[in-house]
Design a protein around this motif. Structure first.
Motif, short mmCIF file in Angstrom:
data_model
loop_
_atom_site.label_atom_id
_atom_site.label_comp_id
_atom_site.label_asym_id
_atom_site.label_seq_id
_atom_site.Cartn_x
_atom_site.Cartn_y
_atom_site.Cartn_z
N SER A 28 0.62 -1.16 0.12
CA SER A 28 0.01 0.02 0.09
C SER A 28 1.01 1.43 0.01
O SER A 28 0.30 2.49 -0.34
CB SER A 28 -0.57 0.04 1.29
N ASP A 29 2.12 1.18 0.19
CA ASP A 29 3.01 2.42 0.36
C ASP A 29 3.62 2.58 -1.09
O ASP A 29 4.33 3.44 -1.01
CB ASP A 29 4.15 2.29 1.40
N GLY A 30 3.16 1.87 -2.01
CA GLY A 30 3.82 1.77 -3.58
C GLY A 30 4.93 1.09 -3.74
O GLY A 30 5.22 0.88 -4.83
N GLN A 31 5.38 0.53 -2.80
CA GLN A 31 6.62 -0.52 -2.94
C GLN A 31 6.24 -1.66 -3.57
O GLN A 31 5.29 -2.38 -3.14
CB GLN A 31 7.16 -0.84 -1.50
N THR A 32 6.96 -2.28 -4.47
CA THR A 32 6.61 -3.53 -5.13
C THR A 32 7.99 -4.55 -4.77
O THR A 32 8.80 -3.98 -5.19
CB THR A 32 6.32 -3.58 -6.39
N PHE A 33 7.65 -5.55 -4.31
CA PHE A 33 8.97 -6.48 -4.08
C PHE A 33 8.60 -7.92 -5.09
O PHE A 33 7.53 -8.30 -5.00
CB PHE A 33 9.16 -7.08 -2.45
N ARG A 34 9.56 -8.49 -5.44
CA ARG A 34 9.82 -9.73 -6.27
C ARG A 34 10.53 -10.82 -5.41
O ARG A 34 11.85 -10.31 -5.27
CB ARG A 34 10.16 -9.49 -7.82
N LEU A 35 9.79 -11.46 -4.48
CA LEU A 35 10.74 -12.35 -3.58
C LEU A 35 10.83 -13.53 -4.33
O LEU A 35 9.99 -14.36 -4.25
CB LEU A 35 9.89 -12.43 -2.41
N PRO A 36 12.33 -14.19 -4.44
CA PRO A 36 12.37 -15.49 -4.93
C PRO A 36 11.93 -16.62 -4.07
O PRO A 36 12.09 -16.47 -2.85
CB PRO A 36 13.74 -15.35 -5.22
N PHE A 37 11.27 -17.79 -4.50
CA PHE A 37 10.60 -18.66 -3.81
C PHE A 37 11.78 -19.36 -2.89
O PHE A 37 11.71 -19.47 -1.56
CB PHE A 37 10.06 -19.71 -4.38
N GLU A 38 13.16 -19.25 -3.39
CA GLU A 38 14.11 -19.85 -2.83
C GLU A 38 14.27 -19.14 -1.34
O GLU A 38 14.66 -19.50 -0.27
CB GLU A 38 15.58 -19.70 -3.49
N LEU A 39 14.41 -17.70 -1.46
CA LEU A 39 14.66 -16.63 -0.50
C LEU A 39 13.50 -16.97 0.59
O LEU A 39 13.53 -17.08 2.02
CB LEU A 39 14.58 -15.33 -0.91
N LEU A 40 12.22 -17.17 0.28
CA LEU A 40 11.10 -17.35 0.96
C LEU A 40 11.15 -18.57 1.94
O LEU A 40 10.87 -18.65 2.99
CB LEU A 40 9.77 -17.25 0.35
N ARG A 41 11.76 -19.62 1.07
CA ARG A 41 11.68 -20.95 1.96
C ARG A 41 13.02 -20.87 2.61
O ARG A 41 13.09 -21.45 3.78
CB ARG A 41 11.90 -21.85 0.52
N VAL A 42 14.15 -20.44 2.28
CA VAL A 42 15.30 -20.29 3.31
C VAL A 42 15.17 -19.56 4.41
O VAL A 42 15.60 -19.84 5.63
CB VAL A 42 16.55 -19.68 2.38
N TYR A 43 14.34 -18.49 4.37
CA TYR A 43 13.99 -17.86 5.59
C TYR A 43 12.48 -17.72 6.09
O TYR A 43 11.91 -17.19 6.69
CB TYR A 43 14.34 -16.10 4.97
N SER A 44 12.10 -19.08 5.88
CA SER A 44 10.62 -19.62 6.31
C SER A 44 10.72 -19.11 7.76
O SER A 44 11.58 -19.55 8.82
CB SER A 44 10.37 -20.89 6.24
N PRO A 45 9.61 -18.68 8.44
CA PRO A 45 9.55 -18.18 9.72
C PRO A 45 8.95 -19.28 10.66
O PRO A 45 9.07 -19.10 11.89
CB PRO A 45 8.40 -17.06 9.92
#
Length: 137
Positions: A28-45
């Motif tokens: 909503s603040d205008g930022q758009t991020f493209r997060l690689p699946f690998e990054l999401l998986r490696v940094y899973s919470p």
């Protein structure tokens, strides 16, 4: 993790790009991020990855080709991706996704540093935990 900070931008649009293996999130603040699946998986919470305290993290490897099979909404504050390697216990709050997007470069560097320190290859298969029967994969 506590609920949403009232100042946290919220996603206006989330797109799973299966071919390029990125999760695109427009906030909503205008930022758009493209997060690689690998990054999401490696940094899973999830506790499985993060452990139950500092220094307890499990270094993830062999996740370069992981894909998101399904993305489920969790209330109106998070999403829970189901990854192709069977991992589905990570709940990614908007705050956390924003953090991953805004700190992506530092997070990659940190990941590569941890791999180097551990002496493991990025694409090495994850070691199978002993006593952990995993017949479903």
């Amino acid at each position: 993790m506590a609920g949403l900070n009232k100042d946290t931008p919220t996603p206006q649009d989330i797109t799973v790009h299966s071919a390029s293996k990125v999760l695109e999130i427009a906030f909503s603040d205008g930022q758009t991020f493209r997060l690689p699946f690998e990054l999401l998986r490696v940094y899973s919470p999830s506790a499985e990855v993060q452990g139950h305290g500092p220094g307890q993290e499990t270094l993830q490897t062999g996740k370069r080709d992981v894909t998101i099979v399904e993305l489920e909404a969790v209330g109106n504050y998070a999403v829970q991706p189901n990854f192709s390697d069977g991992h589905s216990s990570g709940i990614y709050s908007w705050d956390y996704l924003y953090f991953l997007g805004s700190k992506q470069d530092e997070l990659w560097q940190d990941y590569f540093r941890r791999l180097q320190e551990a002496g493991v290859e990025r694409d090495a298969p994850m070691p199978v935990k002993s006593g952990h029967a995993c017949g479903s994969h």
